[in-house]
Design a protein around this motif. Structure first.
Motif, PDB file in Angstrom:
ATOM      1  N   GLY A   1       8.925  88.929  76.497  1.00 20.86           N
ATOM      2  CA  GLY A   1       8.452  87.555  76.579  1.00 20.86           C
ATOM      3  C   GLY A   1       7.299  87.284  75.650  1.00 20.86           C
ATOM      4  O   GLY A   1       6.959  88.101  74.783  1.00 20.86           O
ATOM      5  N   LYS A   2       6.665  86.158  75.875  1.00 16.61           N
ATOM      6  CA  LYS A   2       5.598  85.694  74.987  1.00 16.61           C
ATOM      7  C   LYS A   2       4.468  86.716  74.887  1.00 16.61           C
ATOM      8  O   LYS A   2       4.001  87.240  75.897  1.00 16.61           O
ATOM      9  N   GLY A   3       4.073  87.001  73.652  1.00 16.32           N
ATOM     10  CA  GLY A   3       2.954  87.909  73.418  1.00 16.32           C
ATOM     11  C   GLY A   3       3.331  89.377  73.347  1.00 16.32           C
ATOM     12  O   GLY A   3       2.523  90.205  72.926  1.00 16.32           O
ATOM     13  N   ASP A   4       4.562  89.726  73.756  1.00 16.62           N
ATOM     14  CA  ASP A   4       4.993  91.129  73.663  1.00 16.62           C
ATOM     15  C   ASP A   4       5.192  91.520  72.200  1.00 16.62           C
ATOM     16  O   ASP A   4       5.756  90.752  71.419  1.00 16.62           O
ATOM     17  N   VAL A   5       4.758  92.718  71.864  1.00 13.76           N
ATOM     18  CA  VAL A   5       4.923  93.206  70.490  1.00 13.76           C
ATOM     19  C   VAL A   5       6.176  94.076  70.422  1.00 13.76           C
ATOM     20  O   VAL A   5       6.337  95.013  71.211  1.00 13.76           O
ATOM     21  N   VAL A   6       7.071  93.741  69.488  1.00 18.60           N
ATOM     22  CA  VAL A   6       8.294  94.519  69.284  1.00 18.60           C
ATOM     23  C   VAL A   6       8.314  94.988  67.830  1.00 18.60           C
ATOM     24  O   VAL A   6       8.234  94.173  66.905  1.00 18.60           O
ATOM     25  N   ALA A   7       8.381  96.301  67.637  1.00 18.99           N
ATOM     26  CA  ALA A   7       8.470  96.840  66.277  1.00 18.99           C
ATOM     27  C   ALA A   7       9.868  96.574  65.721  1.00 18.99           C
ATOM     28  O   ALA A   7      10.854  96.709  66.441  1.00 18.99           O
ATOM     29  N   VAL A   8       9.929  96.175  64.435  1.00 20.40           N
ATOM     30  CA  VAL A   8      11.215  95.901  63.790  1.00 20.40           C
ATOM     31  C   VAL A   8      11.302  96.788  62.549  1.00 20.40           C
ATOM     32  O   VAL A   8      10.414  96.749  61.691  1.00 20.40           O
ATOM     33  N   PHE A   9      12.355  97.594  62.483  1.00 19.97           N
ATOM     34  CA  PHE A   9      12.480  98.619  61.435  1.00 19.97           C
ATOM     35  C   PHE A   9      13.899  98.565  60.877  1.00 19.97           C
ATOM     36  O   PHE A   9      14.766  99.340  61.255  1.00 19.97           O
ATOM     37  N   ILE A  10      14.140  97.583  60.012  1.00 24.59           N
ATOM     38  CA  ILE A  10      15.481  97.335  59.460  1.00 24.59           C
ATOM     39  C   ILE A  10      15.301  96.960  57.991  1.00 24.59           C
ATOM     40  O   ILE A  10      14.358  96.248  57.642  1.00 24.59           O
ATOM     41  N   GLU A  11      16.196  97.431  57.129  1.00 21.90           N
ATOM     42  CA  GLU A  11      16.120  97.058  55.714  1.00 21.90           C
ATOM     43  C   GLU A  11      16.595  95.613  55.527  1.00 21.90           C
ATOM     44  O   GLU A  11      17.093  94.980  56.457  1.00 21.90           O
ATOM     45  N   ASN A  12      16.453  95.100  54.299  1.00 22.91           N
ATOM     46  CA  ASN A  12      16.834  93.714  54.000  1.00 22.91           C
ATOM     47  C   ASN A  12      18.304  93.464  54.317  1.00 22.91           C
ATOM     48  O   ASN A  12      19.188  93.903  53.584  1.00 22.91           O
ATOM     49  N   ARG A  13      18.579  92.771  55.382  1.00 21.67           N
ATOM     50  CA  ARG A  13      19.931  92.313  55.702  1.00 21.67           C
ATOM     51  C   ARG A  13      19.839  91.218  56.752  1.00 21.67           C
ATOM     52  O   ARG A  13      18.794  91.052  57.379  1.00 21.67           O
ATOM     53  N   PRO A  14      20.919  90.435  56.948  1.00 17.27           N
ATOM     54  CA  PRO A  14      20.830  89.303  57.874  1.00 17.27           C
ATOM     55  C   PRO A  14      20.339  89.703  59.263  1.00 17.27           C
ATOM     56  O   PRO A  14      19.593  88.947  59.906  1.00 17.27           O
ATOM     57  N   GLU A  15      20.712  90.903  59.723  1.00 16.64           N
ATOM     58  CA  GLU A  15      20.301  91.364  61.060  1.00 16.64           C
ATOM     59  C   GLU A  15      18.776  91.406  61.208  1.00 16.64           C
ATOM     60  O   GLU A  15      18.240  91.151  62.291  1.00 16.64           O
ATOM     61  N   LEU A  16      18.078  91.762  60.117  1.00 15.36           N
ATOM     62  CA  LEU A  16      16.607  91.797  60.168  1.00 15.36           C
ATOM     63  C   LEU A  16      16.070  90.394  60.467  1.00 15.36           C
ATOM     64  O   LEU A  16      15.230  90.213  61.359  1.00 15.36           O
ATOM     65  N   LEU A  17      16.570  89.404  59.738  1.00 17.13           N
ATOM     66  CA  LEU A  17      16.050  88.039  59.885  1.00 17.13           C
ATOM     67  C   LEU A  17      16.437  87.445  61.231  1.00 17.13           C
ATOM     68  O   LEU A  17      15.626  86.748  61.867  1.00 17.13           O
ATOM     69  N   VAL A  18      17.650  87.714  61.679  1.00 16.25           N
ATOM     70  CA  VAL A  18      18.099  87.174  62.968  1.00 16.25           C
ATOM     71  C   VAL A  18      17.281  87.785  64.110  1.00 16.25           C
ATOM     72  O   VAL A  18      16.918  87.102  65.075  1.00 16.25           O
ATOM     73  N   THR A  19      16.949  89.060  64.004  1.00 14.66           N
ATOM     74  CA  THR A  19      16.114  89.728  65.015  1.00 14.66           C
ATOM     75  C   THR A  19      14.714  89.108  65.062  1.00 14.66           C
ATOM     76  O   THR A  19      14.191  88.793  66.139  1.00 14.66           O
ATOM     77  N   ILE A  20      14.103  88.948  63.884  1.00 13.22           N
ATOM     78  CA  ILE A  20      12.763  88.345  63.815  1.00 13.22           C
ATOM     79  C   ILE A  20      12.798  86.927  64.393  1.00 13.22           C
ATOM     80  O   ILE A  20      11.891  86.516  65.130  1.00 13.22           O
ATOM     81  N   LEU A  21      13.862  86.194  64.061  1.00 13.08           N
ATOM     82  CA  LEU A  21      14.015  84.814  64.554  1.00 13.08           C
ATOM     83  C   LEU A  21      14.145  84.800  66.076  1.00 13.08           C
ATOM     84  O   LEU A  21      13.500  83.984  66.759  1.00 13.08           O
ATOM     85  N   ALA A  22      14.952  85.712  66.616  1.00 13.69           N
ATOM     86  CA  ALA A  22      15.127  85.784  68.079  1.00 13.69           C
ATOM     87  C   ALA A  22      13.783  86.056  68.765  1.00 13.69           C
ATOM     88  O   ALA A  22      13.439  85.415  69.766  1.00 13.69           O
ATOM     89  N   LEU A  23      13.015  86.995  68.214  1.00 13.01           N
ATOM     90  CA  LEU A  23      11.718  87.330  68.810  1.00 13.01           C
ATOM     91  C   LEU A  23      10.754  86.151  68.718  1.00 13.01           C
ATOM     92  O   LEU A  23      10.004  85.866  69.658  1.00 13.01           O
ATOM     93  N   ALA A  24      10.796  85.436  67.579  1.00 14.89           N
ATOM     94  CA  ALA A  24       9.908  84.273  67.401  1.00 14.89           C
ATOM     95  C   ALA A  24      10.225  83.187  68.423  1.00 14.89           C
ATOM     96  O   ALA A  24       9.328  82.502  68.923  1.00 14.89           O
ATOM     97  N   LYS A  25      11.509  83.029  68.747  1.00 13.09           N
ATOM     98  CA  LYS A  25      11.912  82.014  69.730  1.00 13.09           C
ATOM     99  C   LYS A  25      11.363  82.344  71.124  1.00 13.09           C
ATOM    100  O   LYS A  25      11.144  81.446  71.939  1.00 13.09           O
ATOM    101  N   LEU A  26      11.151  83.625  71.392  1.00 13.92           N
ATOM    102  CA  LEU A  26      10.591  84.040  72.691  1.00 13.92           C
ATOM    103  C   LEU A  26       9.064  83.992  72.699  1.00 13.92           C
ATOM    104  O   LEU A  26       8.452  84.175  73.751  1.00 13.92           O
ATOM    105  N   GLY A  27       8.473  83.798  71.513  1.00 11.95           N
ATOM    106  CA  GLY A  27       7.008  83.905  71.430  1.00 11.95           C
ATOM    107  C   GLY A  27       6.552  85.355  71.367  1.00 11.95           C
ATOM    108  O   GLY A  27       5.361  85.645  71.479  1.00 11.95           O
ATOM    109  N   ALA A  28       7.519  86.284  71.188  1.00 16.84           N
ATOM    110  CA  ALA A  28       7.158  87.697  71.007  1.00 16.84           C
ATOM    111  C   ALA A  28       6.703  87.907  69.560  1.00 16.84           C
ATOM    112  O   ALA A  28       6.961  87.080  68.687  1.00 16.84           O
ATOM    113  N   VAL A  29       6.029  89.021  69.311  1.00 16.69           N
ATOM    114  CA  VAL A  29       5.454  89.293  67.993  1.00 16.69           C
ATOM    115  C   VAL A  29       6.250  90.409  67.317  1.00 16.69           C
ATOM    116  O   VAL A  29       6.379  91.497  67.879  1.00 16.69           O
TER     117      VAL A  29
END
Length: 612
Positions: free
Chosen positions: A92-120
């Motif tokens: 949820g909001k404020g939770d930090v999630v590490a993201v470790f993916i090379e340049n590909r659509p999955e990286l951006l979709v993951t970051i977008l999903a986390l941003a929608k939750l207010g996660a970092v």
């Protein structure tokens, strides 16, 4: 870096821009309104802007890579499914999630999903391994990690040193997972399979993210050796995406940005992707930059805009000339580090109308951009800034007898300071002590506060500036910031090295500064096996951080306060005529060892025989 007098902007040059300024004014005003969110209850940020772009251009292409083409509606729904699933798992909001993916659509979709939750999203540098990676993860204490299969070996090697539960270690297969989710190995949860049946509607949480909420942690080279995590808030996302997308580039749904820059850095993620989202434009990416395939990709994706760093431009200029060089639809480019020497050549050969050179530090509070399309400038900033006199050895700003700092004159180089106020807050780092170190107080008057960028700029008139160089213990090579202290610490792990001083040196016809290290052997020069030493360095540090030159010293000179004399070492560089009895060694491209630099080898390097 020298500059020609013609780089100075004159009244005549400004007058010629008046029609362009008049045309741009309405969108500049609109862009500033979008960029400066002041209401603490107004929904904003990455998730919200992507949803707005989806409403504006649902069937337009949002993400393109190879054969994977996702519309805004598809990418948005995919991110929504991941967001709803992660929410059910307690993220949820404020939770930090590490993201470790090379340049590909999955990286951006993951970051977008986390941003929608207010996660970092903690955006781990995909070049990192071992101790540096352990440090970067533990620094932000993430509650979970999303991991690409391509980086699973690097994570597996450090897994026991970080405390992330197995059920929150989410795995994304290396392939087109939009069509084929793939299979996760034992001990990992397949994020794409697990979220496949989740709700595809926009989560309500994306309307509960406000300007002061953190969006990402972006790692920067720490002067103490290991990376620091800079906080990038959603309010800053609004400023960045609107400033570059609307004001500087005037992006529209029929535009496509082609970006080969790493998306764990702010230039690729916030400037390039942010500009695309702001215009509801396409964003085409590649896993890793390829000079030979660059323009073929540009034509394939019908890109109108490219993201760059100076080194990338140099690699493209170094490619053999082709009749197709100007056969493409690119009209504008955005990025940083294009040197005046290559600017005109690039613009002419590749027929690009507008080079929107920018300056922005991911951990700072100021941005410049070349909106008016002058040559050889980072443009101007709407924020308050000053260039001040500094001490050449320490890099620290100088104070006059009255205790205040002295501004430098037009045409002089000075240390860039940016005013910290409501209009330009400083998000800083995750570590408050690190933030305190870059804030200067009582600079020009009692009570004022400025961010010390650590960068040297030159004022060329009419509010426009030119980037000169970086100060302090980082230098830039291959588009990456290299921490000298980190390089030194890794070299000191070698059993035959007792002292190490790392610094950046200029190599003719290259961008940035190449890595060099002065080393003192623990016993004698004879004990050093240079092929083994190179292999040791390459195993422990990213390719861009491995020193290209070594200087072997019997004893390291220090100042009265026991600081190494880096300024002198930098000035003497890798020229054996300057370094006295100290032998110099170079790692020449395509080889597996360091060889001694003779006058002939030095001449070959200067003449560009080796492609660095």
């Amino acid at each position: 870096m020298s500059h020609a007098p013609s780089d100075t902007i004159t009244w005549g040059m400004m007058l010629r821009k008046l029609p362009m300024i008049a045309r741009a004014l309405p969108r500049v005003v609109k862009g500033m309104k979008v960029a400066n969110v002041k209401d603490p209850t107004q929904a904003c940020g990455l998730g919200w802007t992507f949803e707005q772009a989806t409403l504006r251009n649902p069937e337009g292409m949002a993400l393109l890579q190879g054969d994977v083409l996702l519309t805004y509606a598809q990418a948005n729904q995919w991110a929504n499914r991941i967001a709803h699933y992660l929410s059910e798992q307690g993220i949820g909001k404020g939770d930090v999630v590490a993201v470790f993916i090379e340049n590909r659509p999955e990286l951006l979709v993951t970051i977008l999903a986390l941003a929608k939750l207010g996660a970092v999203s903690a955006l781990l540098n995909t070049s990192q391994t071992r101790d540096t990676l352990i440090h970067s993860v533990n620094l932000v204490a993430p509650v979970a990690i999303v991991l690409g299969e391509e980086l699973q070996p690097a994570f597996a090697a450090i897994r026991e040193h970080v405390s992330i539960a197995a059920q929150r270690t989410w795995f994304i297969a290396d392939g087109d997972t939009y069509s084929h989710p793939g299979i996760a190995p034992e001990g990992y949860v397949n994020l794409i399979s697990a979220s496949a049946d989740a709700c595809a509607d926009n989560p309500t949480s994306s309307r509960e993210v406000f300007f002061d909420d953190p969006c990402f942690y972006i790692y920067t080279s720490g002067t103490t050796g290991l990376p620091k995590a800079g906080v990038f808030k959603h309010g800053r996302w609004m400023r960045s995406s609107a400033s570059f997308g609307m004001i500087a580039l005037n992006m529209h749904p029929d535009d496509v940005v082609y970006c080969t820059l790493p998306l764990y850095h702010a230039t690729g993620l916030c400037v390039c992707w942010g500009s695309a989202i702001n215009g509801a434009s396409g964003f085409a990416i590649r896993r890793k930059f390829s000079a030979s395939q660059f323009w073929n990709d540009v034509r394939r994706y019908r890109a109108t805009t490219i993201g760059y760093v100076g080194e990338l431009c140099r690699y493209l200029v170094d490619q053999p000339a082709s009749a197709d060089d100007s056969r493409h639809e690119v009209r504008k480019m955005i990025g940083n580090g294009l040197r005046p020497g290559a600017w005109a050549e690039f613009k002419t050969r590749f027929a690009v109308e507008h080079i929107c050179e920018l300056y922005a530090a991911s951990d700072g509070n100021i941005g410049f951009s070349n909106i008016l399309n002058f040559d050889n400038t980072i443009g101007f900033s709407l924020m308050a800034w000053e260039l001040v006199a500094y001490d050449h050895d320490s890099g620290q700003p100088l104070r006059s007898a009255d205790g205040f700092m002295r501004k430098v004159g037009k045409g002089e180089q000075g240390l860039l300071l940016a005013r910290i106020d409501e209009k330009a807050p400083l998000d800083g780092y995750t570590d408050p002590q690190k933030t305190a170190k870059v804030v200067l107080h009582d600079v020009f008057s009692k009570g004022d506060r400025f961010f010390n960028t650590g960068d040297l700029l030159r004022n060329i008139g009419f509010g426009h500036a030119q980037f000169v160089d970086r100060l302090g213990d980082t230098y830039r090579w291959k588009g990456e910031n290299v921490s000298t202290t980190e390089v030194e610490n890794l070299l000191l792990q070698h059993p035959h090295i007792s002292e190490a001083v790392a610094y950046g040196v200029e190599v003719r016809n290259t961008n940035g500064r190449a890595g060099m290290a002065a080393i003192t052997p623990a016993e004698s020069l004879a004990t050093l096996d240079f092929a083994e030493l190179l292999a040791f360095a390459r195993q422990r540090m990213p390719a861009y951080a491995v020193p290209l030159f070594l200087r072997v010293k019997v004893k390291m000179e220090t100042t009265g306060t026991f600081k190494y004399q880096k300024t002198r070492l930098k000035n003497e560089g890798f020229d054996p005529a300057q370094t006295g009895d100290d032998p110099i060694y170079a790692w020449l491209p395509g080889t597996q060892t360091y060889v001694q630099v003779t006058d002939d080898v030095l001449a070959d390097i200067h003449q560009g025989k080796y492609r660095y």
